[in-house]
Design a protein around this motif. Sequence first.
Motif, PDB file in Angstrom:
ATOM      1  N   LEU A  48       5.017   4.859  -2.782  1.00  0.00           N
ATOM      2  CA  LEU A  48       6.260   4.771  -3.558  1.00  0.00           C
ATOM      3  C   LEU A  48       6.361   3.427  -4.279  1.00  0.00           C
ATOM      4  O   LEU A  48       6.936   3.343  -5.361  1.00  0.00           O
ATOM      5  N   VAL A  49       5.778   2.389  -3.698  1.00  0.00           N
ATOM      6  CA  VAL A  49       5.735   1.076  -4.338  1.00  0.00           C
ATOM      7  C   VAL A  49       4.668   1.077  -5.428  1.00  0.00           C
ATOM      8  O   VAL A  49       4.913   0.648  -6.555  1.00  0.00           O
ATOM      9  N   VAL A  50       3.482   1.582  -5.096  1.00  0.00           N
ATOM     10  CA  VAL A  50       2.383   1.629  -6.062  1.00  0.00           C
ATOM     11  C   VAL A  50       2.779   2.452  -7.288  1.00  0.00           C
ATOM     12  O   VAL A  50       2.491   2.079  -8.423  1.00  0.00           O
ATOM     13  N   GLY A  51       3.485   3.572  -7.084  1.00  0.00           N
ATOM     14  CA  GLY A  51       3.935   4.433  -8.176  1.00  0.00           C
ATOM     15  C   GLY A  51       5.201   3.930  -8.858  1.00  0.00           C
ATOM     16  O   GLY A  51       5.748   4.612  -9.722  1.00  0.00           O
ATOM     17  N   ARG A  52       5.682   2.754  -8.466  1.00  0.00           N
ATOM     18  CA  ARG A  52       6.867   2.106  -9.036  1.00  0.00           C
ATOM     19  C   ARG A  52       8.156   2.918  -8.858  1.00  0.00           C
ATOM     20  O   ARG A  52       9.118   2.708  -9.597  1.00  0.00           O
ATOM     21  N   VAL A  53       8.170   3.845  -7.914  1.00  0.00           N
ATOM     22  CA  VAL A  53       9.427   4.541  -7.590  1.00  0.00           C
ATOM     23  C   VAL A  53      10.359   3.526  -6.945  1.00  0.00           C
ATOM     24  O   VAL A  53      11.531   3.433  -7.303  1.00  0.00           O
ATOM     25  N   VAL A  54       9.793   2.760  -5.973  1.00  0.00           N
ATOM     26  CA  VAL A  54      10.536   1.619  -5.440  1.00  0.00           C
ATOM     27  C   VAL A  54      10.443   0.554  -6.520  1.00  0.00           C
ATOM     28  O   VAL A  54       9.367   0.141  -6.907  1.00  0.00           O
ATOM     29  N   GLY A  55      11.564   0.201  -7.040  1.00  0.00           N
ATOM     30  CA  GLY A  55      11.637  -0.728  -8.171  1.00  0.00           C
ATOM     31  C   GLY A  55      12.349  -0.066  -9.331  1.00  0.00           C
ATOM     32  O   GLY A  55      13.424  -0.496  -9.729  1.00  0.00           O
ATOM     33  N   ASP A  56      11.778   1.031  -9.847  1.00  0.00           N
ATOM     34  CA  ASP A  56      12.394   1.719 -10.985  1.00  0.00           C
ATOM     35  C   ASP A  56      13.578   2.591 -10.576  1.00  0.00           C
ATOM     36  O   ASP A  56      14.542   2.731 -11.332  1.00  0.00           O
ATOM     37  N   VAL A  57      13.508   3.203  -9.391  1.00  0.00           N
ATOM     38  CA  VAL A  57      14.558   4.136  -8.957  1.00  0.00           C
ATOM     39  C   VAL A  57      15.259   3.655  -7.687  1.00  0.00           C
ATOM     40  O   VAL A  57      16.473   3.759  -7.574  1.00  0.00           O
ATOM     41  N   ARG A  65       0.815  -1.210   0.000  1.00  0.00           N
ATOM     42  CA  ARG A  65       0.000   0.000   0.000  1.00  0.00           C
ATOM     43  C   ARG A  65       0.853   1.266   0.000  1.00  0.00           C
ATOM     44  O   ARG A  65       0.337   2.366  -0.039  1.00  0.00           O
ATOM     45  N   ASP A  66       2.153   1.115   0.071  1.00  0.00           N
ATOM     46  CA  ASP A  66       3.071   2.244   0.080  1.00  0.00           C
ATOM     47  C   ASP A  66       3.002   2.935  -1.283  1.00  0.00           C
ATOM     48  O   ASP A  66       3.198   2.300  -2.325  1.00  0.00           O
ATOM     49  N   GLU A  78      15.534   0.868  -4.117  1.00  0.00           N
ATOM     50  CA  GLU A  78      15.227  -0.379  -3.430  1.00  0.00           C
ATOM     51  C   GLU A  78      14.313  -0.026  -2.258  1.00  0.00           C
ATOM     52  O   GLU A  78      14.266   1.135  -1.840  1.00  0.00           O
ATOM     53  N   PRO A  79      13.592  -0.999  -1.707  1.00  0.00           N
ATOM     54  CA  PRO A  79      12.778  -0.698  -0.521  1.00  0.00           C
ATOM     55  C   PRO A  79      13.646  -0.100   0.592  1.00  0.00           C
ATOM     56  O   PRO A  79      14.795  -0.499   0.775  1.00  0.00           O
ATOM     57  N   PHE A  80      13.083   0.873   1.297  1.00  0.00           N
ATOM     58  CA  PHE A  80      13.803   1.519   2.396  1.00  0.00           C
ATOM     59  C   PHE A  80      12.798   1.964   3.438  1.00  0.00           C
ATOM     60  O   PHE A  80      11.596   1.999   3.188  1.00  0.00           O
ATOM     61  N   THR A  81      13.305   2.331   4.598  1.00  0.00           N
ATOM     62  CA  THR A  81      12.468   2.849   5.678  1.00  0.00           C
ATOM     63  C   THR A  81      12.754   4.327   5.840  1.00  0.00           C
ATOM     64  O   THR A  81      13.905   4.723   6.067  1.00  0.00           O
ATOM     65  N   ARG A  82      11.717   5.134   5.720  1.00  0.00           N
ATOM     66  CA  ARG A  82      11.861   6.577   5.888  1.00  0.00           C
ATOM     67  C   ARG A  82      12.247   6.877   7.339  1.00  0.00           C
ATOM     68  O   ARG A  82      11.607   6.394   8.263  1.00  0.00           O
ATOM     69  N   SER A  83      13.287   7.689   7.513  1.00  0.00           N
ATOM     70  CA  SER A  83      13.736   7.999   8.873  1.00  0.00           C
ATOM     71  C   SER A  83      13.883   9.500   9.131  1.00  0.00           C
ATOM     72  O   SER A  83      14.137   9.906  10.259  1.00  0.00           O
ATOM     73  N   ILE A  84      13.720  10.321   8.089  1.00  0.00           N
ATOM     74  CA  ILE A  84      13.853  11.777   8.206  1.00  0.00           C
ATOM     75  C   ILE A  84      12.680  12.414   7.468  1.00  0.00           C
ATOM     76  O   ILE A  84      12.242  11.913   6.438  1.00  0.00           O
ATOM     77  N   SER A  85      12.206  13.529   7.978  1.00  0.00           N
ATOM     78  CA  SER A  85      11.137  14.228   7.264  1.00  0.00           C
ATOM     79  C   SER A  85      11.724  15.002   6.082  1.00  0.00           C
ATOM     80  O   SER A  85      12.837  15.519   6.151  1.00  0.00           O
ATOM     81  N   LEU A  86      10.971  15.013   4.987  1.00  0.00           N
ATOM     82  CA  LEU A  86      11.348  15.738   3.784  1.00  0.00           C
ATOM     83  C   LEU A  86      10.097  16.430   3.276  1.00  0.00           C
ATOM     84  O   LEU A  86       9.104  15.775   2.976  1.00  0.00           O
ATOM     85  N   ARG A  87      10.161  17.757   3.211  1.00  0.00           N
ATOM     86  CA  ARG A  87       9.034  18.551   2.714  1.00  0.00           C
ATOM     87  C   ARG A  87       9.481  19.268   1.453  1.00  0.00           C
ATOM     88  O   ARG A  87      10.471  19.993   1.468  1.00  0.00           O
ATOM     89  N   VAL A  88       8.751  19.037   0.363  1.00  0.00           N
ATOM     90  CA  VAL A  88       9.032  19.678  -0.914  1.00  0.00           C
ATOM     91  C   VAL A  88       7.757  20.398  -1.333  1.00  0.00           C
ATOM     92  O   VAL A  88       6.688  19.794  -1.356  1.00  0.00           O
ATOM     93  N   GLY A 121      -4.447  10.821 -16.374  1.00  0.00           N
ATOM     94  CA  GLY A 121      -3.631  10.649 -15.177  1.00  0.00           C
ATOM     95  C   GLY A 121      -2.957   9.293 -15.186  1.00  0.00           C
ATOM     96  O   GLY A 121      -3.350   8.400 -15.918  1.00  0.00           O
ATOM     97  N   ARG A 122      -1.951   9.168 -14.366  1.00  0.00           N
ATOM     98  CA  ARG A 122      -1.234   7.892 -14.233  1.00  0.00           C
ATOM     99  C   ARG A 122      -2.108   6.954 -13.430  1.00  0.00           C
ATOM    100  O   ARG A 122      -2.640   7.327 -12.407  1.00  0.00           O
ATOM    101  N   ARG A 123      -2.225   5.744 -13.894  1.00  0.00           N
ATOM    102  CA  ARG A 123      -3.007   4.746 -13.144  1.00  0.00           C
ATOM    103  C   ARG A 123      -2.212   4.293 -11.953  1.00  0.00           C
ATOM    104  O   ARG A 123      -1.027   4.034 -12.044  1.00  0.00           O
ATOM    105  N   ARG A 124      -2.911   4.185 -10.847  1.00  0.00           N
ATOM    106  CA  ARG A 124      -2.263   3.722  -9.618  1.00  0.00           C
ATOM    107  C   ARG A 124      -2.934   2.497  -9.108  1.00  0.00           C
ATOM    108  O   ARG A 124      -4.005   2.175  -9.360  1.00  0.00           O
TER     109      ARG A 124
END
Length: 174
Positions: free
Chosen positions: A8-17, A5-6, A19-29, A171-174
């Motif tokens: 980043l996984v659903v959007g294929r960021v994990v996989g294409d860009v 359900r993540d 590896e699986p990781f655990t977020r440990s810091i906040s990032l605001r863009v 739109g991109r299918r999710r």
Amino acid sequence: MPRDRDSLVVGRVVGDVLEPFTRSISLRVAYGGRDITNGCDYRPSHVANQPRVEVGGHDLRTFYTLVMVDPDAPSPSNPSLREYLHWLVTDIPATTGVDFGHEIVCYESPQPSMGIHRFVFVLFQQLGRQTVYAPGWRQNFNTRDFAELYNLGSPVAAVYFNCQRETGTGGRRR
């Protein structure tokens, strides 16, 4: 959140860009005061200027590297330039933003010409200051290889948005 359900996984960021990781810091863009949430949609006119980026953390002696890539260049159906490097900022102190870091590859605004592209921001913790250098090119950048080359380890945060040309529809299918 379970991996299946993540966003980043659903959007294929994990996989294409990444590896699986655990977020440990906040990032605001944020572009124009609008925070990026994974999978949100922007038009090129909304992302023409570099975004405001804020990095979390606790130890001011810790520094981070921010990478922005397009894994769908030149088109999602034929990403032969995967990954295209749009921005690279190093030596960002914890609890600050990119304005306090060192921009080593200047921001290039997204201008997708075909299809819906993902633009991914990845944050890595550095081993020390001035330990990361600019690559010689933007096209065919590889975030995983870059992280390995500079001993950055796994990402500590990532976020992405979708973008298509101003007149595009759908739109991109999710």
